[in-house]
Design a protein around this motif. Sequence first.
Motif, PDB file in Angstrom:
ATOM      1  N   GLY A 169       0.833  -1.206   0.000  1.00  0.00           N
ATOM      2  CA  GLY A 169       0.000   0.000   0.000  1.00  0.00           C
ATOM      3  C   GLY A 169       0.864   1.250   0.000  1.00  0.00           C
ATOM      4  N   ALA A 170       1.902   1.218   0.813  1.00  0.00           N
ATOM      5  CA  ALA A 170       2.795   2.379   0.898  1.00  0.00           C
ATOM      6  C   ALA A 170       3.496   2.632  -0.431  1.00  0.00           C
ATOM      7  N   GLN A 171       3.926   1.565  -1.088  1.00  0.00           N
ATOM      8  CA  GLN A 171       4.635   1.728  -2.364  1.00  0.00           C
ATOM      9  C   GLN A 171       3.736   2.282  -3.468  1.00  0.00           C
ATOM     10  N   ILE A 172       2.450   1.934  -3.387  1.00  0.00           N
ATOM     11  CA  ILE A 172       1.525   2.506  -4.372  1.00  0.00           C
ATOM     12  C   ILE A 172       1.323   3.981  -4.060  1.00  0.00           C
ATOM     13  N   GLY A 173       1.301   4.293  -2.756  1.00  0.00           N
ATOM     14  CA  GLY A 173       0.936   5.646  -2.347  1.00  0.00           C
ATOM     15  C   GLY A 173      -0.539   5.704  -2.010  1.00  0.00           C
ATOM     16  N   ILE A 174      -1.001   4.717  -1.227  1.00  0.00           N
ATOM     17  CA  ILE A 174      -2.369   4.777  -0.700  1.00  0.00           C
ATOM     18  C   ILE A 174      -2.276   5.460   0.650  1.00  0.00           C
ATOM     19  N   ARG A 175      -2.678   6.724   0.660  1.00  0.00           N
ATOM     20  CA  ARG A 175      -2.596   7.523   1.890  1.00  0.00           C
ATOM     21  C   ARG A 175      -3.896   7.384   2.665  1.00  0.00           C
ATOM     22  N   THR A 176      -3.781   7.190   3.949  1.00  0.00           N
ATOM     23  CA  THR A 176      -4.983   7.079   4.775  1.00  0.00           C
ATOM     24  C   THR A 176      -4.876   8.023   5.963  1.00  0.00           C
ATOM     25  N   ASP A 177      -5.966   8.109   6.708  1.00  0.00           N
ATOM     26  CA  ASP A 177      -5.887   8.802   7.987  1.00  0.00           C
ATOM     27  C   ASP A 177      -5.182   7.871   8.980  1.00  0.00           C
ATOM     28  N   SER A 178      -5.111   8.270  10.239  1.00  0.00           N
ATOM     29  CA  SER A 178      -4.317   7.494  11.197  1.00  0.00           C
ATOM     30  C   SER A 178      -5.169   6.634  12.118  1.00  0.00           C
ATOM     31  N   THR A 179      -6.410   6.358  11.720  1.00  0.00           N
ATOM     32  CA  THR A 179      -7.260   5.498  12.551  1.00  0.00           C
ATOM     33  C   THR A 179      -6.833   4.048  12.343  1.00  0.00           C
ATOM     34  N   HIS A 180      -5.877   3.619  13.127  1.00  0.00           N
ATOM     35  CA  HIS A 180      -5.345   2.280  12.927  1.00  0.00           C
ATOM     36  C   HIS A 180      -6.427   1.218  13.054  1.00  0.00           C
ATOM     37  N   THR A 181      -6.319   0.192  12.237  1.00  0.00           N
ATOM     38  CA  THR A 181      -7.220  -0.959  12.087  1.00  0.00           C
ATOM     39  C   THR A 181      -8.570  -0.615  11.432  1.00  0.00           C
ATOM     40  N   LYS A 182      -8.880   0.681  11.276  1.00  0.00           N
ATOM     41  CA  LYS A 182     -10.110   1.048  10.559  1.00  0.00           C
ATOM     42  C   LYS A 182      -9.843   2.298   9.745  1.00  0.00           C
ATOM     43  N   ALA A 183      -8.686   2.371   9.124  1.00  0.00           N
ATOM     44  CA  ALA A 183      -8.284   3.630   8.478  1.00  0.00           C
ATOM     45  C   ALA A 183      -9.130   3.910   7.236  1.00  0.00           C
ATOM     46  N   ARG A 184      -9.230   5.182   6.902  1.00  0.00           N
ATOM     47  CA  ARG A 184      -9.928   5.601   5.687  1.00  0.00           C
ATOM     48  C   ARG A 184      -8.934   6.134   4.676  1.00  0.00           C
ATOM     49  N   ILE A 185      -9.189   5.768   3.429  1.00  0.00           N
ATOM     50  CA  ILE A 185      -8.297   6.230   2.372  1.00  0.00           C
ATOM     51  C   ILE A 185      -8.476   7.732   2.174  1.00  0.00           C
ATOM     52  N   ARG A 186      -7.379   8.430   2.062  1.00  0.00           N
ATOM     53  CA  ARG A 186      -7.425   9.865   1.769  1.00  0.00           C
ATOM     54  C   ARG A 186      -7.093  10.131   0.306  1.00  0.00           C
ATOM     55  N   SER A 187      -6.088   9.453  -0.186  1.00  0.00           N
ATOM     56  CA  SER A 187      -5.730   9.649  -1.596  1.00  0.00           C
ATOM     57  C   SER A 187      -4.921   8.449  -2.090  1.00  0.00           C
ATOM     58  N   ILE A 188      -4.908   8.328  -3.405  1.00  0.00           N
ATOM     59  CA  ILE A 188      -4.142   7.239  -4.013  1.00  0.00           C
ATOM     60  C   ILE A 188      -3.362   7.839  -5.172  1.00  0.00           C
ATOM     61  N   SER A 189      -2.097   7.530  -5.267  1.00  0.00           N
ATOM     62  CA  SER A 189      -1.416   8.044  -6.447  1.00  0.00           C
ATOM     63  C   SER A 189      -1.342   6.933  -7.488  1.00  0.00           C
ATOM     64  N   THR A 190      -1.599   7.304  -8.719  1.00  0.00           N
ATOM     65  CA  THR A 190      -1.719   6.289  -9.763  1.00  0.00           C
ATOM     66  C   THR A 190      -0.437   6.189 -10.596  1.00  0.00           C
ATOM     67  N   GLU A 191       0.486   7.113 -10.344  1.00  0.00           N
ATOM     68  CA  GLU A 191       1.662   7.250 -11.181  1.00  0.00           C
ATOM     69  C   GLU A 191       2.480   5.969 -11.347  1.00  0.00           C
ATOM     70  N   ARG A 192       2.828   5.411 -10.200  1.00  0.00           N
ATOM     71  CA  ARG A 192       3.711   4.256 -10.255  1.00  0.00           C
ATOM     72  C   ARG A 192       3.022   3.058 -10.908  1.00  0.00           C
ATOM     73  N   MET A 193       1.738   2.869 -10.576  1.00  0.00           N
ATOM     74  CA  MET A 193       1.005   1.766 -11.201  1.00  0.00           C
ATOM     75  C   MET A 193       0.948   1.953 -12.714  1.00  0.00           C
ATOM     76  N   ARG A 194       0.652   3.196 -13.144  1.00  0.00           N
ATOM     77  CA  ARG A 194       0.551   3.443 -14.586  1.00  0.00           C
ATOM     78  C   ARG A 194       1.885   3.197 -15.294  1.00  0.00           C
ATOM     79  N   ARG A 195       2.945   3.634 -14.634  1.00  0.00           N
ATOM     80  CA  ARG A 195       4.256   3.439 -15.254  1.00  0.00           C
ATOM     81  C   ARG A 195       4.539   1.944 -15.415  1.00  0.00           C
ATOM     82  N   LEU A 196       4.283   1.190 -14.371  1.00  0.00           N
ATOM     83  CA  LEU A 196       4.523  -0.252 -14.438  1.00  0.00           C
ATOM     84  C   LEU A 196       3.642  -0.921 -15.493  1.00  0.00           C
TER      85      LEU A 196
END
Length: 591
Positions: A97-124
């Motif tokens: 998740g970190a390598q993709i860039g899935i950013r979440t809030d800090s509510t551990h074990t029930k976190a919510r996604i804040r943003s996702i970066s698509t760059e690295r996935m698209r490049r691959l």
Amino acid sequence: MSLVVQKFGGTSVADAEKIKNVARKAIRAHQAGNRVVMVVSAMGHTTDVLVDLAKQVSDRPPAREMDMLLSTGEQVSVALVAMAIHAMGNKATSLTGAQIGIRTDSTHTKARIRSISTERMRRLLDEGNIVIAAGFQGIDENLNITTLGRGGSDTTAVALAAVLGADACEIYTDVDGVYTTDPRELPEARRVKRISYDEMLELASLGAGVMHNRSIEFAKKFSVPIHVRSSFTDQPGTMIVPQPESRDQAVCGAALTKSEAQVTIQGLPDKPGTSLAVFAAIAEHKVTVDMIVQNVGEHGKADISFTVPRDELGITLETVAKVAGELGAAGFSHDDNVAKVSVVGLGMAKRTGVADQMFRALSEAGVNIEMISTSEIKISVLVGRDDALKALRAVHQEFQLDQPPAGNGDEAESAVAVDEPDAVEIVRRLQSMEELTIDDVSLDDTQARVTIAGVPDVPGVAADVFEQIAAAGIFVDMIVQSFGREGRATLSFTVPQKDLEAAVKIADVLAKRYECRSITSSPRVAKLSVSGIGLRSHTEVAIRMFRTLSDAGINVEMINTSEVRVNVVVEGQHGPAGLAALQKAFAQFQR
Ligand code: ASP
Ligand code: MG
């Protein structure tokens, strides 16, 4: 070139053979000319094993460390899937998740996604890789690993499909689609071809267990069509799309939730702000309150019943003990030997007699109903756990859910391909992701209320009441039955104002027959509703609603909740002021 997201659950990657099997599926899709992003869960029961290990070393493992631990399950499976694809001569890269860039809030074990970066996935993908994303995990702003809650890989899959503008989001699992009820409970359950987002949302929150409910919220919000299918066959499964399977059907599915516990607070002062105080205190502990039922009070006192997951009962009771004392409640009780049986269907919103049909079926099966809550598209009852399966079977049969509905959609599949999002649009979407979206804040002041207090706790009373009301051609909108004192319940319901007299007459006769305590009614009540996406995963909605009404000095008489809606009933004269206050309070969340 089409882009498909394929999600594989834990059972689909449970061992080396199965991992090779999913690798082949992805390669096949790739060779057919698609760009393929896989989202993979932890192997088999890995996550459960990890949870269990944590419990063995600590009674209260820190949530941050839980996430550190649980995220390893997905890291193992994505690496193995990538290796399998390599071994078959194709290019593949796994990403956490970190390598993709899935950013979440800090509510551990029930976190919510804040943003996702698509760059690295698209490049691959551009480089010809199959991308294998670890499900269920992200990273917060301080680079702590977070997880999205159990079953969260579905959410990862739908979220990736949304931001990548995928043409399809296929959820491969160990069942071959969505069933009218869990086929492990009832073998006569039928696979549906198609189900609407709203129905699926209600069913998923009821533990229909096919998909994580937040993933369906995402799908609805971004119009991602989902195809749930088996990873072990090539058969088509169930499409989750805007429209239901059939327009002529009242009920599309039934569900059983076994892991509920019921809490009732008795004798709360019946005045503005009490429900707020109760649920705000519970929400502080992030407990997901499910069924909330507040009934009309007697002698200035009201009772509130609600259900929580059984494993959150401990913390709930601690909190309740505190607030009940502070509020001067008469006492509180709980019961963790209950189960919830529900029926769901978009069609029931426009039909009379669905509730009484359900109650009659339960009564004939000898099942006592302990609590009732209805919404526009759902009726839920709480029953003793020993009666659970019998109750589920009775309602499944009653609504003939084992038969395909008339007008069963062989009509062209509603093509709801995700729009190709442009850059600006993606950013906008990312920012609003998983935020609450309110569709509607509304007032219905055409209804009246009937309340029967002191209803004996035996099968058949609700069935008799609603059968006779339906026979009189009266449309019952909201039904609430809560646990009362001394083994007696309170049953309230709303009917059109013009039908009040007739409804009270019917209720009177039955109340005498069953030796109930009293009947009260109100000629004009106001039902205030907030509907939208993210309601149950945002306990704040109910709380914001209670707070708004309390600030406006409005007393809440009845409450019921569903996945897609929170309804409260207040005195008729307060309708317009309540509506105005709620519209203001929810303005920022409206689409
Ligand atoms: N492995 C996680 C779980 O079991 C996430 C998932 O399977 O979706 O809950
Ligand atoms: Mg899982």
